[in-house]
Design a protein around this motif. Structure first.
Motif, PDB file in Angstrom:
ATOM      1  N   CYS A 100       0.683  -1.442  -0.218  1.00 32.72           N
ATOM      2  CA  CYS A 100      -0.177   0.267   0.061  1.00 32.72           C
ATOM      3  C   CYS A 100       0.863   1.462   0.119  1.00 32.72           C
ATOM      4  O   CYS A 100       0.258   2.411  -0.639  1.00 32.72           O
ATOM      5  CB  CYS A 100      -1.099   0.040   1.111  1.00 32.72           C
ATOM      6  SG  CYS A 100      -0.287   0.702   2.819  1.00 32.72           S
ATOM      7  N   GLY A 101       1.908   1.171   0.389  1.00 31.72           N
ATOM      8  CA  GLY A 101       2.739   2.418   0.980  1.00 31.72           C
ATOM      9  C   GLY A 101       2.957   2.564   1.338  1.00 31.72           C
ATOM     10  O   GLY A 101       3.801   4.490   1.650  1.00 31.72           O
ATOM     11  N   THR A 102       1.294   3.146   2.291  1.00 31.47           N
ATOM     12  CA  THR A 102       1.508   4.091   3.877  1.00 31.47           C
ATOM     13  C   THR A 102       1.221   3.245   5.185  1.00 31.47           C
ATOM     14  O   THR A 102       0.891   3.738   6.035  1.00 31.47           O
ATOM     15  CB  THR A 102       0.119   5.137   2.950  1.00 31.47           C
ATOM     16  OG1 THR A 102      -0.961   3.655   2.587  1.00 31.47           O
ATOM     17  CG2 THR A 102       0.354   5.491   1.830  1.00 31.47           C
ATOM     18  N   CYS A 103       1.265   1.982   5.073  1.00 36.73           N
ATOM     19  CA  CYS A 103       0.216   1.533   6.455  1.00 36.73           C
ATOM     20  C   CYS A 103       2.163   1.658   7.234  1.00 36.73           C
ATOM     21  O   CYS A 103       2.915   2.169   7.061  1.00 36.73           O
ATOM     22  CB  CYS A 103       0.536   0.284   5.895  1.00 36.73           C
ATOM     23  SG  CYS A 103       1.938  -1.380   5.354  1.00 36.73           S
ATOM     24  N   ALA A 104       2.267   1.330   8.321  1.00 39.66           N
ATOM     25  CA  ALA A 104       3.277   1.749   9.094  1.00 39.66           C
ATOM     26  C   ALA A 104       4.207   0.533   8.639  1.00 39.66           C
ATOM     27  O   ALA A 104       5.385   0.929   8.657  1.00 39.66           O
ATOM     28  CB  ALA A 104       3.117   1.069  10.840  1.00 39.66           C
ATOM     29  N   ALA A 105       4.423  -0.488   8.622  1.00 41.89           N
ATOM     30  CA  ALA A 105       5.410  -1.287   7.867  1.00 41.89           C
ATOM     31  C   ALA A 105       5.872  -0.926   6.743  1.00 41.89           C
ATOM     32  O   ALA A 105       7.579  -0.764   6.212  1.00 41.89           O
ATOM     33  CB  ALA A 105       4.794  -2.587   7.454  1.00 41.89           C
ATOM     34  N   CYS A 106       5.097  -0.292   5.383  1.00 41.62           N
ATOM     35  CA  CYS A 106       5.376   0.328   4.621  1.00 41.62           C
ATOM     36  C   CYS A 106       6.570   1.182   4.613  1.00 41.62           C
ATOM     37  O   CYS A 106       7.536   1.662   3.420  1.00 41.62           O
ATOM     38  CB  CYS A 106       4.135   0.637   3.123  1.00 41.62           C
ATOM     39  SG  CYS A 106       3.775  -0.904   2.596  1.00 41.62           S
ATOM     40  N   VAL A 107       5.729   2.906   5.426  1.00 38.87           N
ATOM     41  CA  VAL A 107       6.710   3.009   6.030  1.00 38.87           C
ATOM     42  C   VAL A 107       7.219   3.238   6.261  1.00 38.87           C
ATOM     43  O   VAL A 107       9.422   3.808   6.093  1.00 38.87           O
ATOM     44  CB  VAL A 107       5.674   4.244   6.764  1.00 38.87           C
ATOM     45  CG1 VAL A 107       6.606   5.821   7.683  1.00 38.87           C
ATOM     46  CG2 VAL A 107       4.381   5.018   5.732  1.00 38.87           C
ATOM     47  N   ARG A 113       5.675  -6.919   4.551  1.00 40.41           N
ATOM     48  CA  ARG A 113       5.089  -6.666   6.168  1.00 40.41           C
ATOM     49  C   ARG A 113       4.002  -5.946   5.825  1.00 40.41           C
ATOM     50  O   ARG A 113       2.640  -5.911   6.838  1.00 40.41           O
ATOM     51  CB  ARG A 113       5.680  -6.925   7.119  1.00 40.41           C
ATOM     52  CG  ARG A 113       7.062  -7.280   7.234  1.00 40.41           C
ATOM     53  CD  ARG A 113       7.335  -7.748   8.859  1.00 40.41           C
ATOM     54  NE  ARG A 113       9.211  -7.764   8.650  1.00 40.41           N
ATOM     55  CZ  ARG A 113      10.140  -7.928  10.017  1.00 40.41           C
ATOM     56  NH1 ARG A 113       9.360  -6.313  10.664  1.00 40.41           N
ATOM     57  NH2 ARG A 113      11.491  -8.117  10.290  1.00 40.41           N
ATOM     58  N   CYS A 114       3.626  -5.212   4.370  1.00 40.93           N
ATOM     59  CA  CYS A 114       2.978  -4.587   4.752  1.00 40.93           C
ATOM     60  C   CYS A 114       1.650  -5.588   4.866  1.00 40.93           C
ATOM     61  O   CYS A 114       0.965  -6.508   4.417  1.00 40.93           O
ATOM     62  CB  CYS A 114       2.676  -3.965   2.703  1.00 40.93           C
ATOM     63  SG  CYS A 114       0.841  -3.214   2.485  1.00 40.93           S
ATOM     64  N   ARG A 115      -0.075  -4.074   5.414  1.00 44.13           N
ATOM     65  CA  ARG A 115      -0.874  -4.976   6.228  1.00 44.13           C
ATOM     66  C   ARG A 115      -2.187  -5.735   4.714  1.00 44.13           C
ATOM     67  O   ARG A 115      -3.021  -6.099   5.022  1.00 44.13           O
ATOM     68  CB  ARG A 115      -1.767  -4.192   7.010  1.00 44.13           C
ATOM     69  CG  ARG A 115      -2.374  -3.152   7.005  1.00 44.13           C
ATOM     70  CD  ARG A 115      -2.595  -2.366   7.896  1.00 44.13           C
ATOM     71  NE  ARG A 115      -4.161  -2.480   8.548  1.00 44.13           N
ATOM     72  CZ  ARG A 115      -4.670  -2.346   9.245  1.00 44.13           C
ATOM     73  NH1 ARG A 115      -4.469  -1.290   9.819  1.00 44.13           N
ATOM     74  NH2 ARG A 115      -5.975  -3.323   9.950  1.00 44.13           N
ATOM     75  N   TYR A 116      -2.209  -5.329   4.151  1.00 43.93           N
ATOM     76  CA  TYR A 116      -2.717  -5.261   2.560  1.00 43.93           C
ATOM     77  C   TYR A 116      -1.797  -5.870   1.281  1.00 43.93           C
ATOM     78  O   TYR A 116      -2.236  -5.738   0.896  1.00 43.93           O
ATOM     79  CB  TYR A 116      -2.813  -4.022   1.801  1.00 43.93           C
ATOM     80  CG  TYR A 116      -3.918  -2.832   3.157  1.00 43.93           C
ATOM     81  CD1 TYR A 116      -5.500  -3.044   3.677  1.00 43.93           C
ATOM     82  CD2 TYR A 116      -3.428  -1.913   3.869  1.00 43.93           C
ATOM     83  CE1 TYR A 116      -5.611  -2.425   5.080  1.00 43.93           C
ATOM     84  CE2 TYR A 116      -3.891  -0.951   4.225  1.00 43.93           C
ATOM     85  CZ  TYR A 116      -5.318  -1.651   5.047  1.00 43.93           C
ATOM     86  OH  TYR A 116      -5.684  -0.943   5.869  1.00 43.93           O
TER      87      TYR A 116
END
Ligand SMILES: [Zn+2]
Ligand SMILES: [Zn+2]
Length: 350
Positions: A100-107, A113-116
């Protein structure tokens, strides 16, 4: 165009489909030359849906039937990487992680590990077709010195590199790799490229012989395997143990193969729950970790190949045209035989 699509368990078909449309997420178009068949693809065929979801994926909006294939090489036709350095006409492979590029993992940069999260070829149409649409952020440029066969294996080799990193691999560490399927083979060869001398553990005599031909030290799997591993690596066990078989019964064995303070990495997805004796971790201060895919590892694999330190194509045993891909999957679902890694040639397919 023809596309190898997953419709359901034991149901993959070569369908005639529309060429992909670019979307805000899938904003780059690749003309595919070669695409590797992954153990995940086989697992989805045999037991799926596992990672495949039967509802629209939150990022791609796609659901089965879905075109498989996430280990690909081809030419970028349309779109670019976000920084503009990868442009049409360039040879590319992909980091297959949808994110997604915006969740905590992506940031944090942990986009795997992106939640989406999801994967090209499981959650959006993949590379077993002449054209595939992917996120520009997933594009990875292939150096001129790297062949198509080598480049098509970037992704599974990145899985091996990530597994070794999850094991905290340090210079001088001893390594045992359990299983010599595509991921075990990739892990062992990456370890070798990094200067280590991995010991490969395998039950299948054909695979043991293949590992031996590649110059690897091999140990026969099965009962009391930890004794054979300890004898082979010395020091009471391996500093890093990578479990790549995905066999639930092997997980406790993997723990016993580790030295005091050793790290055991589960790179294979265990087929079911395993029984683990926590004392065998605590009393030896061993660590047991999971390893999922990779993060930022694809360019590092290509750099090792470019430098002449790694040849991923050494594990390729089969290359078949797209027209024979269904038969290939059906055959491998019954057992690997002499196959370590199979590639599908898309290049001449309409
Ligand atoms: Zn894969
Ligand atoms: Zn995310």
């Amino acid at each position: 165009m023809l596309a190898l699509r997953w419709h359901g368990r034991e149901d993959v078909r070569l369908d005639d489909v529309q060429a992909p449309q670019l979307t805000p997420l899938l904003d780059a178009l690749i003309e595919v030359e070669l695409c590797g068949l992954c153990g995940t693809d086989l697992a989805e065929y045999r037991h799926g849906p596992g990672m495949i979801r039967m509802s629209p994926h939150p990022l791609s909006g796609q659901q089965p039937p879905i075109t498989l294939g996430h280990e690909l090489v081809g030419t970028l036709v349309e779109g670019s990487s976000p920084d503009g350095t990868i442009t049409p006409g360039m040879r590319v492979t992909v980091d297959a992680c949808l994110r997604c590029g915006t969740c905590a993992a992506c940031v944090r940069g942990d986009y795997h590990r992106c939640r989406y999260g999801g994967s090209i070829g499981l959650h959006s149409d993949g590379g077993f077709a002449r054209h595939v649409a992917v996120p520009g952020a997933c594009l990875v440029a292939v150096p001129d010195s790297v062949t198509d066969r080598q480049a098509a294996l970037t992704e599974p080799f990145a899985v091996g590199l990530h597994a070794l990193e999850r094991g905290g691999l340090r210079t001088g560490d001893t390594i045992a790799v359990l299983g010599f399927g595509p991921i075990g083979a990739a892990t062992a060869l990456v370890a070798q490229a990094l200067g280590a001398a991995p010991v490969v553990v395998e039950l299948d005599p054909l695979r043991l012989a293949a590992a031996q031909r590649l110059g690897l030290t091999v140990v026969e799997g099965g009962e009391d395997v930890h004794r054979r591993v300890r004898a082979a690596v010395g020091g009471g066990g391996a500093d890093v143990v990578v479990e790549s078989t995905g066999a639930a019964a092997v997980v406790p064995q993997a723990i016993e193969c580790a030295a005091r303070g050793g790290r055991i990495v589960l790179a294979g997805l265990p087929s079911r729950a395993s029984e683990i004796d926590g004392r065998r971790l605590t009393l030896f201060e061993r660590s047991l970790v999971g390893s999922l895919g990779y993060r930022h590892d694809c360019p590092r694999i290509l750099a090792l190949v470019d430098a002449g330190r790694l040849d991923p194509s050494a594990i390729v045993t089969d290359v078949v045209p797209l027209g024979e891909a269904v038969e290939l999957i059906q055959r491998l679902a019954g057992g690997p035989g002499t196959t370590i890694k199979a590639l599908v040639a898309i290049g001449d397919t309409p």
